[in-house]
Design a protein around this motif. Structure first.
Motif, PDB file in Angstrom:
ATOM      1  N   HIS A  59      24.360 -84.340 -14.652  1.00  0.00           N
ATOM      2  CA  HIS A  59      24.085 -83.103 -14.295  1.00  0.00           C
ATOM      3  C   HIS A  59      24.776 -82.538 -13.037  1.00  0.00           C
ATOM      4  N   ALA A 105      25.982 -79.102 -10.755  1.00  0.00           N
ATOM      5  CA  ALA A 105      25.867 -77.872 -10.293  1.00  0.00           C
ATOM      6  C   ALA A 105      26.607 -77.103  -9.129  1.00  0.00           C
ATOM      7  N   ILE A 122      31.701 -79.294  -8.897  1.00  0.00           N
ATOM      8  CA  ILE A 122      31.403 -79.666 -10.090  1.00  0.00           C
ATOM      9  C   ILE A 122      32.705 -80.589 -10.666  1.00  0.00           C
ATOM     10  N   ALA A 139      26.470 -78.747 -17.225  1.00  0.00           N
ATOM     11  CA  ALA A 139      26.832 -78.073 -16.040  1.00  0.00           C
ATOM     12  C   ALA A 139      26.194 -76.817 -15.784  1.00  0.00           C
ATOM     13  N   GLN A 140      25.893 -76.543 -14.318  1.00  0.00           N
ATOM     14  CA  GLN A 140      25.387 -75.341 -14.124  1.00  0.00           C
ATOM     15  C   GLN A 140      26.108 -74.540 -12.858  1.00  0.00           C
ATOM     16  N   GLU A 179      27.844 -72.096 -10.411  1.00  0.00           N
ATOM     17  CA  GLU A 179      27.317 -70.820  -9.801  1.00  0.00           C
ATOM     18  C   GLU A 179      28.130 -69.732 -10.177  1.00  0.00           C
ATOM     19  N   ALA A 184      26.489 -71.842 -17.780  1.00  0.00           N
ATOM     20  CA  ALA A 184      26.152 -73.120 -18.117  1.00  0.00           C
ATOM     21  C   ALA A 184      26.584 -73.726 -19.495  1.00  0.00           C
TER      22      ALA A 184
END
Length: 346
Positions: free
Chosen positions: A7, A9, A15, A131-132, A134, A138
């Motif tokens: 995970h 973010a 990332i 992945a989140q 910014e 996502a």
């Protein structure tokens, strides 16, 4: 579990850095010693490489930041990492990231199923990235050590499913690297946006892309190369291995390996015998087929002629407002390594 979830973010560099930290040991042990890695590194200052690097920095600065973060996390020179992510943008005898895909109507929507084939030494070294970012969408994607996401199998928050197969043209010009365009599809909000990204005429290497999206019964098969692209709206179950098959692209010269030819023939024959739509059981059966002797659809031989093995199989069931997905790393079980659902809000 042989496909661990990771995970990440934050901004693009963060990332990329997280991906580099994840893949560092595998890259140093299994990839950097390869003659292919060394060959690509030797080309890093050639006019073609410089042009491709400048194109990424200009057209896709956020993905360039991911590559910078990836190199930092890997603790390797930026030029080496960039060139590794351009490995399909140079004509080379060694095959990379083979793959086989099935696609078509299913009882409650559409289905896309995909064998992800890569270097055998990377079995157990890959991951499922959640992945989140910014900036951007996502997504969840199968990832290789040392590589950006987007050229394997993935689904984003808009319910867009994307799978990718290697294509081997005999001529590849300077242009946008194909893995960068694959990464860009993960930020596409619609099927048409994804198609527009991969059919750019300024691309370098070639890929076959399959796209589907929750809320649509469209499945799109796209053969995309620098010399031309073919977009097919899928009406019945079909499949694709690692060479161009559209009649409109028959003029393009390409290398068709024995494995790619045998897999395409096998899935075509299997689908001809299919009485109706695809489902997950049928798709897994076809993608796990080993009847081809030394050239099977499911590849696990240490002496595979393309030096590729099936590392994972993904199945995506796409309906009116959901994508249900499952990923398997073992061919003899009905239990996925990892699964999930993307639910679109209305």
């Amino acid at each position: 579990m042989t496909l661990p979830p990771i995970h990440l973010a934050g901004n693009a560099h963060a990332i990329g850095h997280g991906l580099g930290v994840f893949g560092r040991d595998a890259v140093l042990r299994h990839l950097r010693p390869l003659p292919l890695w060394q060959y690509l590194t030797s080309l890093a200052q050639t006019p073609k490489a410089v042009q491709m690097r400048q194109a990424v920095q200009t057209e896709f600065p956020r993905y360039w930041q991911e590559i910078e973060g990836l190199a930092a996390g890997l603790q390797l020179p930026l030029d080496e990492v960039f060139m590794w992510n351009c490995r399909g943008d140079y004509v080379h005898q060694q095959s990379v990231d083979g793959c086989t895909t099935l696609f078509g109507p299913a009882s409650d929507g559409v289905l896309i199923a995909h064998n992800e084939d890569g270097f055998p030494q990377l079995r157990g070294q890959c991951a499922l990235l959640h992945a989140q970012p910014e900036s951007g969408l996502a997504f969840s994607s199968f990832v290789y050590p040392g590589s950006l996401p987007g050229h394997t199998l993935a689904v984003n928050e808009c319910g867009l499913v994307a799978t990718v197969n290697n294509i081997r043209p005999t001529r590849i010009p300077a242009g946008i690297p194909r893995q960068i365009l694959g990464r860009a599809t993960l930020d596409a909000r619609t099927l048409d946006e994804a198609i527009a990204v991969v059919t750019r005429t300024d691309r370098a290497g070639a890929f076959h892309h399959t796209f589907g999206q929750a809320g649509s019964r469209r499945v799109v098969s796209v053969e995309a190369s620098a010399e031309g692209s073919n977009v097919s709206e899928v009406q019945r179950p079909g499949g694709h291995s690692n060479h161009l098959i559209a009649p409109s692209l028959s003029r393009l010269q390409q290398r068709i390996t024995a494995s790619s030819g045998a897999r395409q023939q096998c899935i075509d024959q299997s689908l001809k015998q299919l009485p109706g739509d695809l489902d997950d059981g049928v798709s897994l059966s076809i993608l796990r087929d080993t009847s081809g002797g030394h050239l099977p659809v499911y590849r696990a031989a240490a002496d595979d002629p393309d030096d590729e093995n099936t590392l994972a199989t993904g199945v995506f069931l796409i309906s009116a407002n959901t994508v249900e997905w499952r990923i398997y790393t073992q061919p003899n079980t009905d239990q996925p390594d990892i699964e999930g659902v993307v639910l679109l809000s209305r």
